[in-house]
Enzyme design. Structure first.
Site, short mmCIF file in Angstrom:
data_model
loop_
_atom_site.label_atom_id
_atom_site.label_comp_id
_atom_site.label_asym_id
_atom_site.label_seq_id
_atom_site.Cartn_x
_atom_site.Cartn_y
_atom_site.Cartn_z
N ASP A 249 6.69 -9.98 -1.21
CA ASP A 249 7.55 -8.84 -1.55
C ASP A 249 7.98 -8.05 -0.33
O ASP A 249 7.41 -8.19 0.74
CB ASP A 249 6.73 -7.87 -2.42
CG ASP A 249 6.73 -8.30 -3.86
OD1 ASP A 249 7.48 -9.22 -4.20
OD2 ASP A 249 5.96 -7.71 -4.64
N LYS A 271 11.88 -7.19 -3.79
CA LYS A 271 12.85 -6.37 -4.50
C LYS A 271 12.99 -5.07 -3.76
O LYS A 271 11.99 -4.40 -3.51
CB LYS A 271 12.35 -6.09 -5.93
CG LYS A 271 12.41 -7.29 -6.81
CD LYS A 271 11.64 -7.06 -8.09
CE LYS A 271 10.25 -7.61 -7.96
NZ LYS A 271 9.40 -7.33 -9.11
N GLY A 303 0.03 -3.58 -1.81
CA GLY A 303 -0.96 -2.80 -2.55
C GLY A 303 -1.79 -3.66 -3.47
O GLY A 303 -2.26 -4.73 -3.10
N ILE A 307 -1.09 -2.72 -10.07
CA ILE A 307 -0.63 -1.33 -10.15
C ILE A 307 0.84 -1.30 -9.77
O ILE A 307 1.21 -1.56 -8.62
CB ILE A 307 -1.48 -0.41 -9.25
CG1 ILE A 307 -2.90 -0.37 -9.80
CG2 ILE A 307 -0.88 1.00 -9.19
CD1 ILE A 307 -3.85 0.55 -9.10
N THR A 332 -4.56 -0.09 -3.24
CA THR A 332 -3.29 0.44 -3.72
C THR A 332 -2.83 1.63 -2.87
O THR A 332 -3.64 2.29 -2.20
CB THR A 332 -3.43 0.84 -5.21
OG1 THR A 332 -2.14 1.14 -5.72
CG2 THR A 332 -4.35 2.04 -5.40
N MET A 384 7.00 5.30 -6.22
CA MET A 384 8.45 5.11 -6.37
C MET A 384 9.15 6.42 -6.75
O MET A 384 10.05 6.43 -7.59
CB MET A 384 8.74 4.06 -7.47
CG MET A 384 8.18 2.69 -7.14
SD MET A 384 8.25 1.56 -8.53
CE MET A 384 6.81 2.04 -9.47
#
Ligand code: SAH
Length: 474
Positions: A249, A271, A303, A307, A332, A384
């Site tokens: 990722d 992403k 992370g 989660i 995380t 986020m």
């Protein structure tokens, strides 16, 4: 080579231990683990040592050492603080041709105890020949972390199949290739994950199957942690170093990626917000496709994979296709950012609970239950949430959270360019507009943020008074 490493078979052998204190106890523990019958001679024997001897067919003789005690002893160890006595034991033993070790006196030893990594039946001894025992111990610590605890089980299973493998493969070379495949990779990983019966079944298939390569591979869903490679787990690292292919990722740091097996194909499926390199369904399909080709696939995520990582969805697809998988937790962002910014997520005086919440809002209106998020004595961590910060802080205030509640933004936590900006619900949006801390960033809301001033220990501080006014749009 000053010392030849040898492994003594001590089961039911008589060994003499001179001394009855803590040092003697440590040696006695080792000797008993190897099955020796230990005779202790000392004026005093500590309770723990006495119990150990009682439980392991040993004896304690309270009294004075004399050389006749050496008769029929396989080894002798002197662990007293009486130098003269230690020397006497040494000379008597040498005269008697009995191997002798005097603790902490290399000159008086005819054998030394190595630092031991015990994965019985696999045992590793490390020695510096008495010159730097601490170095040997440090080396041992490294090996301890590197060799899985159940390595011994792997050896026992291998032993079980030895004859069968000999029958099946007539040349040493073929046997070596067979064992190399078994002892590293999918089968070994099954053993390390506690799935011994599956591992045994796979070995059996490998032994009967003409084309064992035609087996389905395995997917490892691995948490790559927040960025600092030192925060990876041992298991994550081991699996990364076995991968045939790694699907990773955007959040996975370069430094972490660097630790994957050199020959592995690295495929970015990351992403970025609103810009999917590979849509989720595509990732699910890729995992299935490569596993079906027999590959060891590492799905590496930032992370922790469970989660806000959509790890569950990927596993559901694998399950539906009967592809074996393992999941490795990672540190995380909430844990990493809080520790690296000196903001404990809970604290006796400030917060008795903590909530991990997504800051992604559908259509900029909230589907979050803000009434729950404004409870006092709780820390709220937004993942986020950088781009929705204005809405989040405004909503929290509207739902009754005091506007002077401390807030921190931790940007690129644990990396060399980690930055922390602190403010309050009321001014944090304005401060961030000036500071423009980059993503990924975590938002921590709650009284615990006030501890940062005192407990901060890592990375750069962004001070509100140094921020320049927001630049007018051109
Ligand atoms: N599975 C990940 C989270 C994925 S969601 C985990 O357990 O950490 C992505 C969000 O995580 C980012 O928007 C950011 O809020 C947070 N994040 C991840 N890594 C971070 C880092 N190094 N520093 C700050 N925030 C981070």
């Amino acid at each position: 080579m000053d010392y030849l490493p040898l492994f003594f078979k001590l089961t039911n052998q008589d060994v003499l231990l001179v001394g009855g204190g803590n040092v003697a106890l440590r040696k006695a523990r080792l000797l008993c683990r190897a099955g020796a019958k230990v005779t202790v001679i000392s004026h005093r024997v500590c309770d723990e040592l006495q119990q150990l001897l009682d439980a392991n067919q040993g004896v304690a003789i309270i009294g004075e050492y004399h050389s006749a005690l050496l008769d029929n002893k396989m080894l002798v160890i002197a662990a007293t603080d009486d130098n003269e006595l230690n020397e006497r034991v040494h000379f008597d033993a040498v005269e008697n041709n009995t191997p002798v070790n005097v603790v902490d006196s290399p000159k008086l030893c005819t054998f030394v105890f190595p630092a031991i990594v015990d994965r019985s039946p696999v045992v590793i001894g490390i020695s510096s020949g008495g010159s730097a025992p601490v170095l040997a111990r440090l080396l041992r610590a490294r090996l301890e972390t590197w060799i899985p605890k159940s390595y011994g089980k792997l050896a026992s299973i291998a032993n079980h199949f030895r004859d069968q493998v000999k029958q099946k493969f007539s040349t040493v070379n073929h046997r070596r290739v067979f064992w190399e495949n078994v002892l590293q990779g999918q089968i070994a990983e099954k053993v390390f994950a506690g799935r011994e019966s599956e591992a045994i079944r796979l070995i059996e298939t490998k032994l009967t199957n003409e084309d064992p390569e035609h087996q389905v591979g395995e997917v490892y869903l691995v948490g790559g942690g927040p960025g600092d490679p030192e925060l990876l787990t041992f298991k994550a690292l081991r699996l990364m170093q076995q991968a045939d292919i790694v699907l990773y990722d955007a959040l996975v740091s370069e430094a972490v990626l660097d630790l994957c097996r050199r020959d592995a194909d690295l495929v970015f499926v990351g992403k970025k917000r609103d810009n999917h390199a590979v849509p989720q369904e595509g990732i699910n399909e890729l995992l299935v496709k490569h596993a079906k080709l027999g590959k060891r696939v590492v799905r590496l995520k930032g992370g922790d994979p469970f989660i806000f990582g959509r790890g569950g969805e990927e596993l559901e697809t694998l399950k539906a296709h009967n592809i074996p998988f393992q999941v490795v937790p990672g540190i995380t962002a909430a844990s990493a950012c809080s520790t690296f910014s000196g903001i404990p997520l809970t604290h006796r005086n400030y917060a008795q609970s903590v909530k991990f919440v997504t800051g992604q809002l559908k259509n900029r209106t909230s589907d979050l239950n803000f009434d729950e998020l404004v409870h006092p004595n709780q820390t709220v961590v937004f993942y986020m949430g950088l781009h929705t910060l204005p809405v989040l802080s405004q909503k929290l205030i509207e739902h009754g959270k005091p506007s002077d509640t401390p807030v921190a933004i931790v940007s690129r936590g644990t990396s060399a360019d980690q930055k922390v900006l602190t403010g309050t619900l009321k001014n944090i949006t304005e401060l961030q507009e000036k500071a423009q801390l980059p993503a990924p960033a975590l938002i921590i809301v709650g009284e615990v943020v006030s501890l940062h001033e005192n407990l901060s220990w890592f990375g750069e501080e962004v001070l509100a008074q140094n921020l320049s006014p927001v630049k007018a749009e051109q």
